[in-house]
Design an enzyme around this catalytic site. Structure first.
Site, short mmCIF file in Angstrom:
data_model
loop_
_atom_site.label_atom_id
_atom_site.label_comp_id
_atom_site.label_asym_id
_atom_site.label_seq_id
_atom_site.Cartn_x
_atom_site.Cartn_y
_atom_site.Cartn_z
N GLU A 49 0.82 -1.22 0.00
CA GLU A 49 0.00 0.00 0.00
C GLU A 49 0.85 1.26 0.00
OE1 GLU A 49 -3.04 -0.03 -1.29
OE2 GLU A 49 -3.34 -1.63 0.16
N HIS A 50 0.48 2.21 -0.85
CA HIS A 50 1.13 3.52 -0.94
C HIS A 50 2.62 3.40 -1.29
CE1 HIS A 50 -2.08 6.23 0.35
NE2 HIS A 50 -2.47 5.27 1.17
N ASP A 190 -3.41 0.79 -10.03
CA ASP A 190 -4.82 0.55 -10.34
C ASP A 190 -5.05 0.37 -11.83
OD1 ASP A 190 -4.89 1.08 -7.68
OD2 ASP A 190 -5.96 2.97 -7.84
N LYS A 234 -10.05 10.05 -3.07
CA LYS A 234 -8.67 10.56 -3.07
C LYS A 234 -8.56 11.99 -3.61
CE LYS A 234 -6.75 7.22 -5.47
NZ LYS A 234 -5.92 6.14 -6.03
#
Length: 458
Positions: A49-50, A190, A234
């Site tokens: 993540e991130h 994504d 976001k």
């Protein structure tokens, strides 16, 4: 990896109730029939993540939930967009005057991002007008990438309507760049999984150059997605872009401390590559270089030997100009440790030891703790949901997606799945009226699905 163009499939509409229903709505809306359909899936990130925007590999899989767009190319140079969900208002615009409003990230702006990306790539002066009807089954703001799936779907729609072809990799890279028109500094995970996904396998997605490797998940466990019912957009908040900037500033300060050409360094991975160190060694350097207390902009300027004006004009993004303190130690520590967990996760899946499920679960749990404590991208509801999932039999559970709301993903032994689903429903969804209303679409086991494709009537 299947690296060619997205597939085109012919489907008998009689066997597709969703398509039939949409086609009826399309005809009543536009007075004519669609010529083709495009589908792009959402995704769940199992771990990593991130870290994509820091240059590191991630490990997602596509989910069954998707964005589906019916399309009729038209002679007029107008785009007409409609949505099966009445909450999303119709929109129309000239194809030669695409305006993307960053202050209000409305649904049609994500379509326009994909459209503009393809137009600019090919330098289309007179692109085809289109009537489009959209239907989405990805819960919005859930961290399952509904917005990126819409950008990808729109990119493939525009490509197909204008008779152009691109590989999946090229499409993923164009859609990654074009989503930034809405103001989100995303890293590309994504869009990559939306195009490169294949049924039955998760993917290790690496960047620069973009490539995807199959990751076979253990057979004795199911991955369960649970929506916290807290929406997170976001593009509508600054949390996400501040984290991107904290990682960029950490990159600059680490580079400067090691005598590297810090002005050229943009990502934490750049520093590792330049130094030739392992991820473990990078974690040691983080401990040496940074203090845990937040850095003021004045201290950052002093460390880099630049003025406040230079910091604002040369490094900070437009939407982080007013931030006065940045946490560099915590963000860098999360990124390097999470990057190591991704590689370990893939290694365990490849080697498949007898205790693989246990080992993978531990990595997922460590990931959530790091997201919660070091990256501070969780929220009370996500933490509560993770605790409930672990209490009722998940071996590993973590937030997935940007965080600050959205979903968790849990690894559950298949023999415990039925009781797990029942108990989590009882403990999380049936204690709150708002969650209860969303219960049916909020908790489900999922398998790795396929990527974006074009559908034609058989």
């Amino acid at each position: 990896m299947a690296s060619g163009a997205p597939a085109t499939l012919r489907v008998p509409l009689a066997q597709q109730p969703r398509l039939l229903k949409m086609k009826e709505m399309f005809i009543s809306k536009f007075g004519s029939a669609p010529k083709f359909y495009v589908r792009a899936p959402g995704r769940v990130n199992l771990i990593g993540e991130h870290i994509d925007y820091c240059g590191y590999a991630v490990l997602p899989m596509a989910v069954e939930q998707d964005i589906l767009i019916m399309v009729e190319p038209v002679k007029t140079q107008v785009i007409q967009l409609a949505n099966t969900n009445p909450l999303y208002l119709d929109f129309s615009t000239s194809v030669n005057n695409i305006q993307i409003n960053q202050t209000k990230p409305l649904w049609h702006n994500y379509f326009l991002c994909g459209l503009k990306g393809i137009q600019e790539h090919f330098g289309l002066n007179n692109p085809t007008g289109m009537n489009c009807l959209l239907d989405g089954t990805i819960p919005p703001g859930s961290g399952l990438s509904s917005s990126s799936a819409l950008v990808c779907c729109a990119g493939l729609v525009t490509l197909t309507a204008n008779g152009k072809t691109l590989s999946k990799v090229e499409l993923a890279e164009i859609c990654t760049k074009s989503e930034r028109y809405i103001g989100t500094e995303g890293g590309g995970m994504d869009q990559s999984i939306s195009f490169l996904a294949e049924e039955g396998t998760a993917k290790l997605i690496e960047f620069n150059p973009l490539r995807a490797t199959d990751v076979k998940l253990p057979s004795g466990a199911a991955f369960v997605i649970a929506n916290s019912c807290v929406e997170m957009n976001k593009a509508a908040t600054s949390h996400y872009n501040i984290r991107v900037m904290e990682c960029r500033l950490a990159t600059k300060l680490l580079s400067k401390s090691k005598g590297l050409a810090w002005k050229k360094m943009l990502k934490l991975q750049d520093v590792q590559v330049e130094l030739g160190f392992s991820l473990e060694e990078m974690l040691t350097i983080v401990e040496e270089v940074f203090h845990p207390e937040p850095y003021s902009i004045q201290e950052i300027c002093k460390c880099l030997g630049i003025s406040l004006e230079e910091l604002r004009t040369q490094i900070l993004s437009q939407n982080t100009q007013d931030v006065t303190t940045f946490k560099l130690y915590q963000r860098a520590k999360h990124v390097y440790s999470e990057a190591a967990r991704v590689l370990e996760f893939k290694k365990i899946c490849s080697e498949a030891p007898a205790n693989a499920i246990q080992l993978l679960g531990e990595l997922m749990n460590q990931s959530h703790i790091s997201c919660r404590d070091m990256y501070e991208c969780s929220c009370p509801e996500l933490d509560q949901l993770v605790d409930i999932c672990l209490q009722f039999g998940a071996i590993g559970s973590r937030l997935t997606g940007a965080g600050w709301g959205g979903c968790t993903v849990s690894m559950v032994p298949t023999d415990k799945l039925t009781s797990f689903l029942k108990n989590v429903k009882q403990a999380y969804y049936r204690t709150d009226d708002q969650r209860l209303a969303l219960e049916n679409n909020s908790l489900f086991a999922t398998k790795p699905g396929g990527g974006a494709l074009v559908l034609l009537e058989a």
